[in-house]
Design a protein around this motif. Structure first.
Motif, mmCIF file in Angstrom:
data_model
loop_
_atom_site.group_PDB
_atom_site.id
_atom_site.type_symbol
_atom_site.label_atom_id
_atom_site.label_comp_id
_atom_site.label_asym_id
_atom_site.label_seq_id
_atom_site.Cartn_x
_atom_site.Cartn_y
_atom_site.Cartn_z
ATOM 1 N N ALA A 7 56.826 -6.981 17.900
ATOM 2 C CA ALA A 7 57.132 -8.408 17.753
ATOM 3 C C ALA A 7 56.285 -9.048 16.650
ATOM 4 C CB ALA A 7 56.933 -9.131 19.077
ATOM 5 N N ARG A 8 56.044 -8.322 15.587
ATOM 6 C CA ARG A 8 55.336 -8.870 14.423
ATOM 7 C C ARG A 8 55.729 -8.059 13.198
ATOM 8 N NH1 ARG A 8 51.592 -5.189 12.948
ATOM 9 N NH2 ARG A 8 50.414 -4.011 14.506
ATOM 10 N N HIS A 9 55.289 -8.529 12.026
ATOM 11 C CA HIS A 9 55.571 -7.803 10.793
ATOM 12 C C HIS A 9 54.800 -6.484 10.771
ATOM 13 C CE1 HIS A 9 57.720 -11.171 9.318
ATOM 14 N NE2 HIS A 9 56.675 -11.936 9.069
ATOM 15 N N ILE A 10 55.427 -5.443 10.227
ATOM 16 C CA ILE A 10 54.744 -4.164 10.052
ATOM 17 C C ILE A 10 53.765 -4.298 8.901
ATOM 18 C CG2 ILE A 10 55.049 -1.719 9.461
ATOM 19 C CD1 ILE A 10 55.963 -2.502 12.269
ATOM 20 N N ARG A 11 52.553 -3.762 9.106
ATOM 21 C CA ARG A 11 51.490 -3.853 8.105
ATOM 22 C C ARG A 11 51.104 -2.452 7.649
ATOM 23 N NH1 ARG A 11 48.808 -7.648 12.277
ATOM 24 N NH2 ARG A 11 47.620 -5.789 12.824
ATOM 25 N N LEU A 12 50.294 -2.418 6.595
ATOM 26 C CA LEU A 12 49.861 -1.122 6.072
ATOM 27 C C LEU A 12 49.069 -0.331 7.096
ATOM 28 C CD1 LEU A 12 48.831 -2.053 2.419
ATOM 29 C CD2 LEU A 12 50.692 -0.538 3.090
ATOM 30 N N ASP A 13 48.291 -1.022 7.935
ATOM 31 C CA ASP A 13 47.493 -0.272 8.907
ATOM 32 C C ASP A 13 48.329 0.234 10.074
ATOM 33 O OD1 ASP A 13 47.923 -2.687 10.089
ATOM 34 O OD2 ASP A 13 45.849 -3.069 10.661
ATOM 35 N N ASP A 14 49.642 -0.039 10.071
ATOM 36 C CA ASP A 14 50.546 0.579 11.051
ATOM 37 C C ASP A 14 51.028 1.946 10.563
ATOM 38 O OD1 ASP A 14 50.602 -1.555 12.972
ATOM 39 O OD2 ASP A 14 51.836 -2.690 11.564
ATOM 40 N N LEU A 15 50.742 2.275 9.310
ATOM 41 C CA LEU A 15 51.123 3.568 8.745
ATOM 42 C C LEU A 15 49.967 4.545 8.898
ATOM 43 C CD1 LEU A 15 52.736 2.331 5.399
ATOM 44 C CD2 LEU A 15 53.846 2.649 7.615
ATOM 45 N N ASP A 16 50.278 5.793 9.240
ATOM 46 C CA ASP A 16 49.212 6.781 9.370
ATOM 47 C C ASP A 16 48.915 7.412 8.013
ATOM 48 O OD1 ASP A 16 51.107 8.794 8.834
ATOM 49 O OD2 ASP A 16 51.452 9.212 10.960
ATOM 50 N N GLN A 17 48.016 8.369 7.975
ATOM 51 C CA GLN A 17 47.572 8.965 6.717
ATOM 52 C C GLN A 17 48.727 9.615 5.965
ATOM 53 O OE1 GLN A 17 44.446 11.855 7.139
ATOM 54 N NE2 GLN A 17 44.518 12.478 4.989
ATOM 55 N N HIS A 18 49.581 10.355 6.656
ATOM 56 C CA HIS A 18 50.704 11.027 5.997
ATOM 57 C C HIS A 18 51.727 10.014 5.489
ATOM 58 C CE1 HIS A 18 49.104 14.867 7.108
ATOM 59 N NE2 HIS A 18 49.267 14.670 8.408
ATOM 60 N N ASP A 19 51.929 8.933 6.240
ATOM 61 C CA ASP A 19 52.813 7.864 5.766
ATOM 62 C C ASP A 19 52.288 7.298 4.450
ATOM 63 O OD1 ASP A 19 54.154 8.217 8.140
ATOM 64 O OD2 ASP A 19 53.250 6.480 9.121
ATOM 65 N N MET A 20 50.974 7.044 4.418
ATOM 66 C CA MET A 20 50.374 6.441 3.237
ATOM 67 C C MET A 20 50.471 7.377 2.027
ATOM 68 S SD MET A 20 49.111 3.451 2.793
ATOM 69 C CE MET A 20 48.553 3.053 4.450
ATOM 70 N N GLU A 21 50.286 8.665 2.253
ATOM 71 C CA GLU A 21 50.412 9.631 1.159
ATOM 72 C C GLU A 21 51.829 9.616 0.601
ATOM 73 O OE1 GLU A 21 49.202 13.298 2.878
ATOM 74 O OE2 GLU A 21 47.054 12.827 2.821
ATOM 75 N N TYR A 22 52.809 9.531 1.487
ATOM 76 C CA TYR A 22 54.200 9.476 1.037
ATOM 77 C C TYR A 22 54.464 8.185 0.264
ATOM 78 C CZ TYR A 22 59.265 9.329 1.069
ATOM 79 O OH TYR A 22 60.574 9.257 0.670
ATOM 80 N N LEU A 23 53.935 7.071 0.756
ATOM 81 C CA LEU A 23 54.135 5.773 0.102
ATOM 82 C C LEU A 23 53.622 5.792 -1.330
ATOM 83 C CD1 LEU A 23 55.050 2.798 0.636
ATOM 84 C CD2 LEU A 23 52.666 2.315 1.177
#
Length: 403
Positions: A69-85
């Protein structure tokens, strides 16, 4: 049995929406948020309502209950998500198309992930960021132009099994995103034929949006320009098919700064300090730095000839494209200058100048200053060529007189 399964699926999806409504009714009932679904479905209320239910279920499946019930933020992404981003599979262009729509560029060769969920979470984050930005920038939701750039020697694409393709498709259907135009660019004729065969099976409304372009890197750029997409909107270098990450990293840094600012405000107002991450910084993310140390890839604009790889590279490009600059109109010259600037940055280079009164402290030129320097290099080369031609002609005349 099929009816029971459909009923159970509908109940589950509705539960995700109702859970979010109980957690934060202001977020779920926000007028702009709901209007995004209406606009994406061309003001069909039934389709918009169904998409909103699917949206919250997809969000629950990918991120869990806490951020539902809120906007998704960068800290909702895990390490592998961030590498892909940060690999740059999806790019938000810094330029708009002729109708002032956001340009999204997908480069499949950059798709490298641990599991398909890494891509799905990044897809969700990027597209929701674009959608929220459209609340103010494009209130009528004219949509966005999407470009898929395939097989241009940029690298090998990581394959996706049929289940993964279905997950990507289902998530796309759950996003309140209106694609005004989808451009598929290929340099492989066999793949063009397969793609056109698949498009022929699409509903007429979707088929009208999808355009297939084939040819060389340069030919596709010119073709896209006919659809109002600027020639230099693609994050690719001019001389080689290398991905330029400048705009993507600038967007990423903007997201860091904005979310850090939001965290400081939110947590300080609640009296909960900095959320245990030190002055509101998001753990594990890069922080901008102002310290500049020249590298071999940089172009040093210091008033004298510099024998550095970066300077050598730009001199070669100026020599190679001198005729284009000389014969082109002002718009074509601007495009050429911007492409050369992108090429330098694609190789990790910057345009640097010495700070006033210093012989070792450098600062980076602004975009406009870099454009001026590149244009000056073309003009200087033209002057040198003209003087050299005049000297050769004078020498020949002297030899003839002596004979």
């Amino acid at each position: 049995n099929n009816n029971n399964n459909n009923n159970n699926s509908t109940t589950t999806r509705t539960t995700a929406y109702e859970t979010a409504l109980k957690m934060n009714a202001d977020y779920v009932q926000d007028k702009q948020f709901r209007m995004a679904f209406l606009r994406a479905n061309r003001y069909d209320p039934k389709a918009a309502a169904d998409q909103m239910i699917r949206h919250f279920q997809a969000k629950l499946d990918l991120f869990g209950k806490e951020p539902l019930a809120r906007h998704i933020r960068l800290d909702d992404l895990d390490q592998h998500d961030m590498e892909y981003l940060l690999k740059g599979s999806y790019h938000i262009s810094a330029l708009k198309d002729r109708a002032n729509r956001t340009i999204l560029v997908e480069i499949p060769s950059r798709r490298k992930f641990q599991c398909i969920e890494n891509e799905l979470r990044c897809y969700f984050y990027i597209y929701m960021d674009v959608i929220r930005a459209s609340y103010n920038n494009s209130p009528n939701n004219a949509g966005s132009s999407s470009i898929v750039y395939v097989n241009y020697g940029i690298g090998k694409c990581q394959g996706t099994h049929s289940d993964g393709v279905l997950k990507v498709f289902n998530l796309a259907m759950a996003m309140p995103f209106h694609a005004a135009g989808i451009h598929l660019c290929f340099n492989n004729k066999a793949e063009v034929m397969l793609c056109k065969a698949a498009i022929a099976l699409m509903p007429p409304r979707m088929k009208a949006k999808v355009k297939v372009h084939s040819g060389s890197h340069l030919e596709c750029r010119y073709t896209l320009s006919n659809y109002g997409i600027p020639y230099h909107a693609l994050p690719l270098s001019i001389t080689e098919n290398e991905v330029i990450m400048d705009y993507q990293m600038a967007w990423f840094q903007d997201r860091i700064r904005e979310e850090n600012h939001m965290y400081n405000n939110n947590y300080n107002n609640k009296g909960e300090g900095d959320c245990g991450q030190g002055q509101g910084q998001i753990a594990g993310l890069p922080t901008p730095t102002n310290k500049i140390a020249p590298t071999e890839s940089d172009v040093l604009c210091v008033g004298w000839k510099v024998n550095m790889p970066g300077n050598d590279r730009i001199r070669q490009m100026v020599s190679k494209h001198a005729d284009w600059y000389t014969t082109g109109n002002p718009k074509e010259r601007r495009i050429l200058v911007d492409l050369i600037m992108k090429d330098i940055r694609a190789h990790g280079g910057r345009f640097l100048k010495l700070n006033e009164g210093s012989k070792s402290d450098y600062q980076e030129l602004s975009v406009d200053e870099a454009r001026i320097k590149i244009g000056q290099m073309f003009r200087n080369r033209k002057t040198r060529v003209r003087k050299l031609a005049a000297a050769q002609m004078s020498s020949q005349q002297q030899q003839q007189q002596q004979q």
